[in-house]
Write an enzyme that holds these catalytic residues in place. Structure first.
Site, PDB file in Angstrom:
ATOM      1  N   HIS A 532      66.747  25.549  -4.169  1.00  0.00           N
ATOM      2  CA  HIS A 532      65.897  26.682  -4.532  1.00  0.00           C
ATOM      3  C   HIS A 532      66.112  27.098  -5.992  1.00  0.00           C
ATOM      4  CE1 HIS A 532      64.746  31.177  -3.908  1.00  0.00           C
ATOM      5  NE2 HIS A 532      63.744  30.493  -4.401  1.00  0.00           N
ATOM      6  N   HIS A 537      63.492  27.392  -9.811  1.00  0.00           N
ATOM      7  CA  HIS A 537      63.570  28.499 -10.776  1.00  0.00           C
ATOM      8  C   HIS A 537      64.103  28.065 -12.137  1.00  0.00           C
ATOM      9  CE1 HIS A 537      62.781  32.166  -8.277  1.00  0.00           C
ATOM     10  NE2 HIS A 537      62.979  31.281  -7.317  1.00  0.00           N
ATOM     11  N   HIS A 723      58.407  24.930  -4.484  1.00  0.00           N
ATOM     12  CA  HIS A 723      59.026  26.256  -4.370  1.00  0.00           C
ATOM     13  C   HIS A 723      58.587  26.961  -3.090  1.00  0.00           C
ATOM     14  CE1 HIS A 723      59.344  30.668  -5.098  1.00  0.00           C
ATOM     15  NE2 HIS A 723      60.558  30.295  -5.424  1.00  0.00           N
ATOM     16  N   ASN A 727      61.111  28.282  -0.333  1.00  0.00           N
ATOM     17  CA  ASN A 727      61.361  29.725  -0.437  1.00  0.00           C
ATOM     18  C   ASN A 727      60.869  30.550   0.747  1.00  0.00           C
ATOM     19  OD1 ASN A 727      62.155  32.128  -2.171  1.00  0.00           O
ATOM     20  ND2 ASN A 727      60.029  32.601  -1.711  1.00  0.00           N
ATOM     21  N   ILE A 871      58.685  34.593  -7.121  1.00  0.00           N
ATOM     22  CA  ILE A 871      59.662  35.447  -6.434  1.00  0.00           C
ATOM     23  C   ILE A 871      60.885  34.596  -6.142  1.00  0.00           C
ATOM     24  CG2 ILE A 871      58.677  35.011  -4.158  1.00  0.00           C
ATOM     25  CD1 ILE A 871      60.511  38.205  -5.311  1.00  0.00           C
TER      26      ILE A 871
END
Length: 871
Positions: A532, A537, A723, A727, A871
């Site tokens: 993740h 990110h 993602h 997520n 997010i």
């Protein structure tokens, strides 16, 4: 920012971007002609919950004649006195600022502007804007009507415009035409180049909210003088992708470490203002909720729970978090209410005055409260859970290690034929391997080098290897779990390992449940920190920076990629403040504790950009083989692998869209090679953004259209679908800690010990004592709930925030086809989830796999692919 429907209709009245026709008008007519325009913006006072002070001062400035001026810039005629830049027209002013209060959607107002038409402007290619007000405003778009010879011209702005005295250079906005650098009309070239120079900044000083600077920095802001953490990035020991620079001063004790913001000011951390959350998202709950957990929940819950036993005694205690709630002491409630906005309180506590801490029921226990414990569900989540990117096909037995034997001794697995032979449906191990029936979830090599240090914290954990067998019905059966520790006499002596086999009754069944839970802890930490944080990110932020620094807004690749970077810098900056920092929420809720980020840095050494492509990843893990007769050119070895089946459809849709788009602008490989901005972008991305990997041989060379298309497809895939798959299942699967515990606090009970006896008499109590303390569970649940929610202003794959994002009709038509294809994929996902033959789609917990279903409503939905890591 409004959400748009999938697929964008072709804009009317826009001309081809590559031919600008000079306009000749009757001179007398031009002296009388007026050009009317509409400017859509949001005033600061609307966004700042009615900042009346700002609103009042803006009105005063307006009355004094200091308004907002706009000047047209010619795309066809140069001004010889202005360094051959496009001719600039006379200022026109926004009309009726004081009286315009009509709201189109949340806070948007449409203003009229009237330009005196100047024949020498010919075709407006850009607009210069000066804001003489006291306050900034958010400029959404400008549309000019009835431009001679052109009709309507759109300027998509989506940018904050601060008072003119805050800027060194005037703000320029270009029309929605698209140009490769060499095709830019001469009058616009210097404006294009200057805008990029401005966005790069000069690398000096602390950046302020109105600065529009995109620059690089190491992760040197995670620790503090009291809680030191290594600097990540810039060294061979701790390589890392770069983050956005803030320019905060260094600490007094170490000039290499950046000072940290006061936690109460976390939401003010610098990112370029256009990268900050939109007002809907900011006011929703995200930033406040993260701040709340870091600032108030953690210390207050520690206080609340330390006065009661720190453990759950039975599973019902955990179910009470969703069914009844935990009662919080009164003084705690008052303190929290004083410090957290009411809206946030409602979201976090869902309190109706009862003072209960209550969470929504996670989907993993919605239909059946005990199905999570089955071996089938344990295995299924490796294919359709929140971390379906680790499992691989076993090619050798026993499983080997790639760790350096000079340092770590013999790390070969101790699983033998005796452990698994009887479960192979009559096949020998060799036959099972040759027929692609054996699979492994292997976290051994990733964790072993750090295990000794991690076990010196409050964590007590192993490395793990889990072997699985593919049954005739397409499901996986766990065969054995190997748990290993470093040799007590030193790493060079190898590992001390123990192998556990499935059992259904007696104390052995309890031991087996514990073994599965240790695997879940390891997989949970690896998921959060590597799959993740690191692989989506952190890996994507350098792309955000390089794109804004090196590709003009006029560039086709900027227009293609920009939607996939929305909110990423802001969410990563907040993460550095409250989640991944020393003592932050992640160190409190994942097993590597204070080594969390350091461990992710070491595993970045294994990151390979081309392998982030889904087909390449599946082939590397042995989960698929190339096959021209199969859909997408790949044959899956487990046909019912929900992540891969849905993912390949999404991947192919993205790739087709990118091919159609890039082929419109780049007709030959030479055009890729000769695109100066594109080459600067790719060079900087490798040498600066992912600078610790600049010498890797696997980087695409960016010499062909094929390399450009693959690079853009991978970038969009990481930011959107990868993602989303990693997520948005975090709360549905991990919001119930027994299913995916994130911590373990003691080792497997040894036969004859008190803990072993407790395992016989109170198996659940022993399980909960090992894996789930109250405080850490509540913190962990709070965290994954926030991370798993869609905000109300989310923009999903196949959507854009503006209908007029380009004036070129062929790309618009291709984008519409992309949207339709995603709708068809949604239908097929729904059908597959109803097909009872596909047992991995729903599983024992009766939760359909929807993590790659493209659209969603807001909230906790376990579906929806946002355009970006938002997010």
């Amino acid at each position: 920012m409004g959400q748009t429907q999938r697929g964008v209709p072709v804009c009317k009245g826009a001309k081809s971007s590559h031919k600008i026709t000079e306009v000749f008008n009757d001179e007398n007519e031009s002296t009388k002609r007026k050009i009317k325009g509409t400017v859509v913006l949001m005033k600061k006072n609307v966004l700042d919950f009615n900042d009346f002070h700002a609103s009042f001062l803006d009105r005063v400035h307006e009355l004094l004649g200091q308004g907002v001026s706009l000047q047209l810039i010619s795309a066809v005629n140069v001004d010889p006195e202005n360094q051959l830049q496009g001719k600039v027209g006379e200022p026109a002013y926004l009309e009726d600022w004081i009286t315009t209060i009509t709201s189109l959607t949340a806070g948007e107002s449409a203003f009229k502007v009237t330009f005196d038409w100047d024949n020498e402007i010919g075709v407006p290619g850009a607009i210069l804007i000066k804001n003489k007000h006291h306050s900034e405003f958010y400029l959404k778009s400008i549309t000019l009507e009835d431009v001679p010879g052109q009709g309507q011209i759109h300027f998509v702005c989506n940018s904050w415009v601060y008072p003119a005295d805050k800027y060194k250079k005037d703000r320029i906005f270009f029309s929605n035409k698209t140009y490769l650098p060499s095709e830019t009309p001469t009058p616009l070239r210097k404006y294009r180049e200057e805008e990029l120079v401005n966005l790069r900044g000069d690398g000096k000083g602390e950046l302020q909210e109105w600065d529009r600077v995109y620059d690089y920095a190491y992760y040197n802001d995670l620790g503090s003088p009291k809680h030191m953490r290594p600097i990540l990035g810039g060294s061979s020991e701790y390589p890392y992708p770069r983050r956005g620079r803030t320019g905060r001063p260094p600490t007094e004790t170490d000039p290499k470490i950046e000072t940290r913001l006061n936690p109460l000011l976390s939401i003010n951390i610098y990112v370029p203002r256009d990268e900050r959350f939109g007002h809907l998202k900011m006011s929703d709950f995200v930033a406040y909720a993260l701040k709340a957990i870091a600032q108030f929940l953690k210390p207050e819950l520690e206080t609340a729970f330390s006065s009661t036993p720190n453990e759950f005694d039975k599973l019902q205690d955990i179910l009470n978090l969703y069914e009844g709630g935990i009662e919080l002491p009164n003084d705690l409630l008052q303190n929290i209410r004083k410090n957290i906005p009411a809206e946030t309180l409602k979201e976090i506590f869902r309190t109706d005055g009862e003072g209960l801490l209550k969470f929504p029921v996670p989907q993993v226990i919605k239909e059946d409260k005990s199905a999570w414990r089955t071996d089938e569900e344990f295995a299924r989540e490796m294919l359709a859970g929140v971390n379906p990117v680790i499992i691989r096909c076993l090619q050798e037995f026993p499983p080997s290690s790639k760790l350096d034997s000079k340092v770590y001794g013999d790390q070969t697995s101790t699983i033998t034929e005796e452990h698994i032979g009887k479960y192979l449906n009559g096949l020998s191990i060799d036959e099972a391997i040759k027929s692609n029936k054996l699979f492994i979830l292997d976290h051994h090599d990733a964790l072993m080098p750090y295990l000794k240090r991690i076990n010196e914290t409050s964590t007590k954990i192993y490395t793990s290897r889990t072997l699985l067998f593919l049954k005739e019905d397409g499901t996986l059966k766990p065969l054995a779990i190997e748990l290993s520790l470093p040799h007590p006499d030193g790493n060079q002596f190898g590992a001390i390992s123990k192998v556990y086999s499935p059992a259904e009754e007696g104390v052995q069944s309890c031991i087996w449940q514990l073994a599965k839970a240790y695997v879940a802890v390891i997989d949970s930490g690896y998921h959060q920190l590597i799959s993740h944080w690191l692989h989506t990110h952190a890996a994507i932020e350098p792309f955000v920076l390089a794109t804004n620094r090196q590709l003009s807004v006029l560039h086709p690749i900027y227009k293609l990629l920009h939607p996939h970077f929305r909110d990423t810098m802001n969410v990563n900056a907040l993460a550095r403040q409250v989640l991944i920092n020393a003592g932050g929420a992640l160190e409190s809720t994942v097993f590597p504790r204070k080594y969390s980020m350091e461990w992710s840095s070491v595993l970045y050494k294994n990151w390979v950009f081309p392998e982030q492509a889904l087909p390449a990843d599946l082939i590397k893990r042995g989960m698929a083989v190339e096959d021209v007769n199969s859909p997408h050119g790949l044959r899956l070895l487990i046909e019912d692998y929900p992540y891969a089946v849905d993912g390949l459809e999404i991947w192919s849709a993205i790739k087709t869209w990118v091919e159609d788009y890039c082929s419109f602008y780049y007709k030959t490989d030479d055009m890729v090679q000769n695109d100066s901005e594109l080459q600067s972008w790719w060079k900087e991305l490798r040498e600066e953004g992912h600078g610790d990997k600049k010498d890797e041989p696997w980087w695409p060379k960016m010499q062909t259209r094929e390399e450009l298309i693959e690079t853009c497809t991978i970038t969009i895939w990481i930011a959107s679908a990868l993602h989303a798959a990693i997520n948005f299942g975090q709360y549905p699967y991990g919001g119930y800690p027994p299913n995916r515990p994130a911590m373990s606090r003691q080792f497997m009970p040894e036969e004859g010990s008190t803990d072993y006896k407790e395992l016989k008499t109170h198996p659940y109590k022993a399980f909960l004592k090992t894996f789930t303390s109250q405080l850490e569970s509540v913190l962990g649940i709070s965290l994954v709930e926030i991370l798993s929610r869609h905000s109300s202003d989310e923009i999903y794959l196949g959507q854009r925030d503006s209908l007029d994002w380009t004036s070129d009709k062929t790309p618009l038509a291709a984008f519409e086809r992309f949207g339709k294809k995603l709708e068809e994929i949604e239908d097929r996902i729904t059908k597959r989830n109803k097909d009872e033959k596909l047992k991995n789609r729903v599983g024992p917990i009766k939760m359909p796999y929807t993590l790659l279903y493209p659209t969603s409503e807001e909230g906790l939905t376990a579906k929806g692919i946002p355009n970006s890591v938002s997010i």
